[in-house]
Design a protein around this motif. Structure first.
Motif, mmCIF file in Angstrom:
data_model
loop_
_atom_site.group_PDB
_atom_site.id
_atom_site.type_symbol
_atom_site.label_atom_id
_atom_site.label_comp_id
_atom_site.label_asym_id
_atom_site.label_seq_id
_atom_site.Cartn_x
_atom_site.Cartn_y
_atom_site.Cartn_z
ATOM 1 N N ALA A 153 -2.493 -40.988 26.987
ATOM 2 C CA ALA A 153 -1.360 -40.186 27.479
ATOM 3 C C ALA A 153 -0.483 -40.599 25.911
ATOM 4 O O ALA A 153 0.090 -39.487 26.248
ATOM 5 C CB ALA A 153 -0.917 -41.884 28.413
ATOM 6 N N LEU A 154 -0.597 -41.524 25.160
ATOM 7 C CA LEU A 154 0.103 -41.094 23.576
ATOM 8 C C LEU A 154 0.014 -39.777 23.261
ATOM 9 O O LEU A 154 0.749 -38.932 23.112
ATOM 10 C CB LEU A 154 -0.232 -41.823 23.053
ATOM 11 C CG LEU A 154 0.151 -43.453 23.365
ATOM 12 C CD1 LEU A 154 -0.026 -44.696 21.985
ATOM 13 C CD2 LEU A 154 2.029 -43.359 22.864
ATOM 14 N N ALA A 155 -0.867 -39.267 23.044
ATOM 15 C CA ALA A 155 -1.353 -38.220 22.967
ATOM 16 C C ALA A 155 -0.910 -37.293 23.706
ATOM 17 O O ALA A 155 -0.435 -35.554 22.719
ATOM 18 C CB ALA A 155 -2.865 -37.980 22.571
ATOM 19 N N ARG A 156 -0.555 -36.767 24.824
ATOM 20 C CA ARG A 156 0.036 -35.977 25.540
ATOM 21 C C ARG A 156 1.533 -35.977 25.178
ATOM 22 O O ARG A 156 1.849 -34.703 26.074
ATOM 23 C CB ARG A 156 0.078 -36.264 27.075
ATOM 24 C CG ARG A 156 -2.010 -35.535 27.448
ATOM 25 C CD ARG A 156 -2.325 -35.696 28.784
ATOM 26 N NE ARG A 156 -2.065 -36.862 29.883
ATOM 27 C CZ ARG A 156 -2.292 -37.533 29.395
ATOM 28 N NH1 ARG A 156 -4.105 -37.639 28.824
ATOM 29 N NH2 ARG A 156 -1.993 -38.615 30.409
ATOM 30 N N ILE A 157 1.980 -36.322 24.427
ATOM 31 C CA ILE A 157 3.718 -36.946 25.248
ATOM 32 C C ILE A 157 4.107 -35.511 24.084
ATOM 33 O O ILE A 157 3.544 -35.029 22.736
ATOM 34 C CB ILE A 157 4.006 -38.109 23.682
ATOM 35 C CG1 ILE A 157 3.888 -39.182 25.046
ATOM 36 C CG2 ILE A 157 5.547 -38.097 23.786
ATOM 37 C CD1 ILE A 157 4.335 -40.323 23.841
ATOM 38 N N ASN A 158 5.152 -34.850 24.986
ATOM 39 C CA ASN A 158 5.496 -33.917 24.428
ATOM 40 C C ASN A 158 7.138 -33.194 24.630
ATOM 41 O O ASN A 158 7.363 -33.991 25.684
ATOM 42 C CB ASN A 158 4.851 -32.567 25.272
ATOM 43 C CG ASN A 158 5.087 -30.719 24.322
ATOM 44 O OD1 ASN A 158 5.673 -30.803 22.579
ATOM 45 N ND2 ASN A 158 4.461 -30.090 25.222
#
Length: 176
Positions: A133-138
């Motif tokens: 989920a952190l990697a998808r932060i945009n």
């Protein structure tokens, strides 16, 4: 000067003798205060360049006019003109009695990013789901940088720094 030292007399004497007009300080807040006060006591007032800690409320309150005209490159600009930052500055100032600095802003931004990631997870929050989920932060609204936050594919971030000028214990934002 060794990192643990708070005695900047030798360095100050050399810089003053060399007539250095600009000095870069890469120091924590308490050391910035000590260095600037020691230079001021011997009549040496260069323009200082530094980082976010130079614009912290503690440094501004204790360094006085010795930092006038100095510049700091910072991840946080207390003058960032976004609704989120205005709300953050007002709430922080009310609770703490002084405006936020880089440390308060980083804590707030980190908490907001974690909350955004956790809210996006379906079911139980696990270490793996949180990492994904952190990697998808945009483009998440943030008080840091230019007002939004995105992790790049290599898991780094590159918010543009703010350039802050210090005058009479206050910071103003220099715009490109």
């Amino acid at each position: 000067v060794p990192f643990s030292s708070m005695d900047f007399a030798g360095a100050t004497d050399k810089l003053k003798a060399a007539k250095a007009e600009v000095v870069y300080l890469s120091l924590p807040g308490s050391a910035i205060i000590a260095a600037v006060q020691q230079a001021d006591r011997v009549g040496y007032r260069p323009v200082y360049l530094g980082q976010g800690p130079m614009a912290s409320s503690t440094v501004l309150q204790n360094a006085g006019k010795s930092l006038n005209g100095s510049l700091a490159a910072a991840d946080y600009d207390p003058n960032l003109d976004t609704p989120l930052n205005k709300t953050f500055v007002a709430a922080f100032t009310k609770a703490a009695g002084n405006p936020p600095d880089i440390y308060g802003a980083q804590g707030f931004a980190t908490t907001m990013l974690a909350a955004t990631a956790i809210k996006s997870i379906s079911g139980d929050v696990t270490r793996e789901k949180l990492k994904d989920a952190l990697a998808r932060i945009n483009n998440v609204p943030s008080v840091l940088g230019s007002g939004s936050f995105t992790f790049r594919k290599d898991r780094t971030v590159a918010p543009p720094p703010a350039v802050l000028e210090i005058q009479d214990g206050k910071v103003t934002s220099l715009k490109p």
